[in-house]
Design a protein around this motif. Structure first.
Motif, PDB file in Angstrom:
ATOM      1  N   UNK A 154     -16.022  55.789  37.747  1.00  0.00           N
ATOM      2  CA  UNK A 154     -15.785  55.442  36.012  1.00  0.00           C
ATOM      3  C   UNK A 154     -14.510  55.869  35.712  1.00  0.00           C
ATOM      4  N   UNK A 155     -13.833  55.065  34.984  1.00  0.00           N
ATOM      5  CA  UNK A 155     -12.360  55.356  34.316  1.00  0.00           C
ATOM      6  C   UNK A 155     -12.631  54.821  32.896  1.00  0.00           C
ATOM      7  N   UNK A 156     -12.116  55.621  31.802  1.00  0.00           N
ATOM      8  CA  UNK A 156     -12.324  55.457  30.617  1.00  0.00           C
ATOM      9  C   UNK A 156     -11.298  54.305  30.228  1.00  0.00           C
ATOM     10  N   UNK A 157     -10.256  54.308  30.588  1.00  0.00           N
ATOM     11  CA  UNK A 157      -9.081  53.293  30.122  1.00  0.00           C
ATOM     12  C   UNK A 157      -9.608  51.981  30.580  1.00  0.00           C
ATOM     13  N   UNK A 158     -10.174  51.988  31.900  1.00  0.00           N
ATOM     14  CA  UNK A 158     -10.777  50.516  32.412  1.00  0.00           C
ATOM     15  C   UNK A 158     -11.849  49.947  31.495  1.00  0.00           C
ATOM     16  N   UNK A 159     -12.986  50.871  31.318  1.00  0.00           N
ATOM     17  CA  UNK A 159     -13.859  50.622  30.274  1.00  0.00           C
ATOM     18  C   UNK A 159     -13.509  50.403  28.906  1.00  0.00           C
ATOM     19  N   UNK A 160     -12.484  50.664  28.386  1.00  0.00           N
ATOM     20  CA  UNK A 160     -12.168  50.604  27.005  1.00  0.00           C
ATOM     21  C   UNK A 160     -11.456  49.320  27.013  1.00  0.00           C
ATOM     22  N   UNK A 161     -10.504  48.742  28.106  1.00  0.00           N
ATOM     23  CA  UNK A 161     -10.048  47.544  28.064  1.00  0.00           C
ATOM     24  C   UNK A 161     -11.215  46.440  28.358  1.00  0.00           C
ATOM     25  N   UNK A 162     -12.415  46.675  28.779  1.00  0.00           N
ATOM     26  CA  UNK A 162     -13.497  45.828  29.310  1.00  0.00           C
ATOM     27  C   UNK A 162     -14.455  45.672  28.020  1.00  0.00           C
ATOM     28  N   UNK A 163     -14.259  46.914  27.056  1.00  0.00           N
ATOM     29  CA  UNK A 163     -14.918  47.054  25.867  1.00  0.00           C
ATOM     30  C   UNK A 163     -14.309  46.085  24.759  1.00  0.00           C
ATOM     31  N   UNK A 164     -13.012  46.180  24.758  1.00  0.00           N
ATOM     32  CA  UNK A 164     -12.164  45.693  23.752  1.00  0.00           C
ATOM     33  C   UNK A 164     -12.465  43.984  24.133  1.00  0.00           C
ATOM     34  N   UNK A 165     -12.521  43.570  25.447  1.00  0.00           N
ATOM     35  CA  UNK A 165     -12.489  42.082  25.685  1.00  0.00           C
ATOM     36  C   UNK A 165     -13.940  41.712  25.386  1.00  0.00           C
ATOM     37  N   UNK A 166     -14.964  42.554  25.441  1.00  0.00           N
ATOM     38  CA  UNK A 166     -16.269  42.038  25.346  1.00  0.00           C
ATOM     39  C   UNK A 166     -16.962  42.538  23.998  1.00  0.00           C
ATOM     40  N   UNK A 167     -16.003  42.738  22.850  1.00  0.00           N
ATOM     41  CA  UNK A 167     -16.382  42.838  21.427  1.00  0.00           C
ATOM     42  C   UNK A 167     -17.241  44.002  21.130  1.00  0.00           C
ATOM     43  N   UNK A 168     -16.994  45.415  22.075  1.00  0.00           N
ATOM     44  CA  UNK A 168     -17.801  46.315  21.765  1.00  0.00           C
ATOM     45  C   UNK A 168     -17.140  46.854  20.275  1.00  0.00           C
ATOM     46  N   UNK A 169     -18.090  47.241  19.490  1.00  0.00           N
ATOM     47  CA  UNK A 169     -17.332  48.035  18.200  1.00  0.00           C
ATOM     48  C   UNK A 169     -16.539  48.831  18.246  1.00  0.00           C
TER      49      UNK A 169
END
Length: 328
Positions: A154-169
């Motif tokens: 698990x990588x926070x930077x990778x997740x953050x990029x995914x979250x931005x692309x998927x409209x996570x609040x």
């Protein structure tokens, strides 16, 4: 390996038809990663949950060939007949050994019974780790030896990029940056009913956007990520509720109030990173320059991950020259 590295490495294994087994904790996004790999490489994805199958489901249904007067096997409809794609055997080690044994020939010889996997198709598999208190069965050593084994980190930077692309609040993205250890937190000794994971935070995102009362929202989030993580997220939201709006920053970057708490600073740079463009970056960075350099760095790295064209702006280059030591 972190998800972005896996996303680069797995297609190279696919090109050589080398089966790989992806190991990871529940809820980290193994299935989503395989879907992205298939999409990146324009491959059809067949996602087969082996834990739900019996051996005959893989081998095929026995029927009678009345011409040859012998039994033959009708292959399952989830096994591809043509084209090119990725046959993804998910939850493989949750399947009984009899089902894993049926998959062995498909993985080793690219065929099972009378069925042959088309040349344009590759086999990949995934499963949870025994230490995660998931229901798993030991994989036969002969089968395990046929795979390239990859660990999903698990990588926070990778997740953050995914979250931005998927409209996570933005509030949720900011919280994970503030408390990165809560992106995934599972204690197999206590085996909690609900715990934080990339998957469960995506569920929280839906709850957070649906307009529940504060009390109902907290109870629902507790039931999704657990009581401790829910309480921390609720406290974080209370701390950041009076922060300036992005439009206010763009209108008056010099006069807009800068947060004093680390939670507020994480929330502000997260709200800004998804709004940065080549046209407004200079104004945003005029504001973020008033923050401690570590928060400037969080903003810059996240913004350029989303949009690499920002690195060609004068604002970015000036910041990079000024903060070379941070970037090294």
């Amino acid at each position: 390996m972190k998800p972005s590295a896996l996303r680069t490495a797995i297609p190279k294994l696919i090109a050589k038809k080398r089966p790989a087994f992806l190991w990871g904790a529940p809820g980290v996004g193994k299935s989503d990663l395989m879907a992205l790999v298939a999409e990146d490489n324009k491959l059809e994805l067949r996602d087969v949950r082996l834990s739900l199958l019996d051996p005959i489901d893989l081998k095929g249904f026995p029927t009678i060939d009345t011409v040859k007067k012998q039994m033959k096997w009708l292959p399952a409809d989830f096994l591809p007949k043509n084209g090119k794609g990725l046959l993804f055997l998910d939850e493989m080690n949750q399947a009984p050994q009899s089902v894993q044994g049926a998959a062995y020939q498909l993985i080793l010889n690219r065929r099972i019974g009378e069925y042959k996997l088309p040349d344009g198709w590759s086999v990949m598999a995934a499963g949870n780790r025994a230490g995660d208190r998931s229901i798993v069965h030991t994989m036969p050593s002969a089968l395990a030896n046929r795979f390239v084994h990859l660990d999903y980190d698990i990588d926070v930077d990778d997740w953050s990029l995914w979250a931005m692309a998927n409209k996570i609040h933005d509030d949720l993205r900011a919280f994970i940056k503030f408390r990165p250890n809560l992106l995934h937190s599972f204690d197999p000794l206590t085996n909690p009913r609900a715990f934080p994971s990339p998957r469960s935070w995506a569920f929280v995102n839906d709850i957070y956007k649906d307009g529940y009362s504060d009390d109902d929202q907290l109870e629902l989030i507790k039931g999704t990520v657990g009581e401790g993580a829910a309480a921390e997220f609720s406290g974080f939201v209370r701390l950041i509720k009076d922060l300036p709006q992005v439009d206010q920053v763009l209108i008056d970057p010099d006069g807009t109030k800068v947060p004093e708490s680390p939670a507020g600073m994480y929330a502000m740079v997260t709200a800004l990173d998804s709004k940065a463009t080549t046209n407004n970056l200079a104004r945003i960075m005029k504001y973020t320059d008033r923050l401690p350099v570590e928060f400037q760095t969080v903003f810059v790295r996240s913004a350029i991950q989303r949009d690499s064209s920002l690195t060609g702006t004068k604002a970015y280059m000036n910041w990079g020259i000024k903060n070379q030591a941070v970037l090294l």
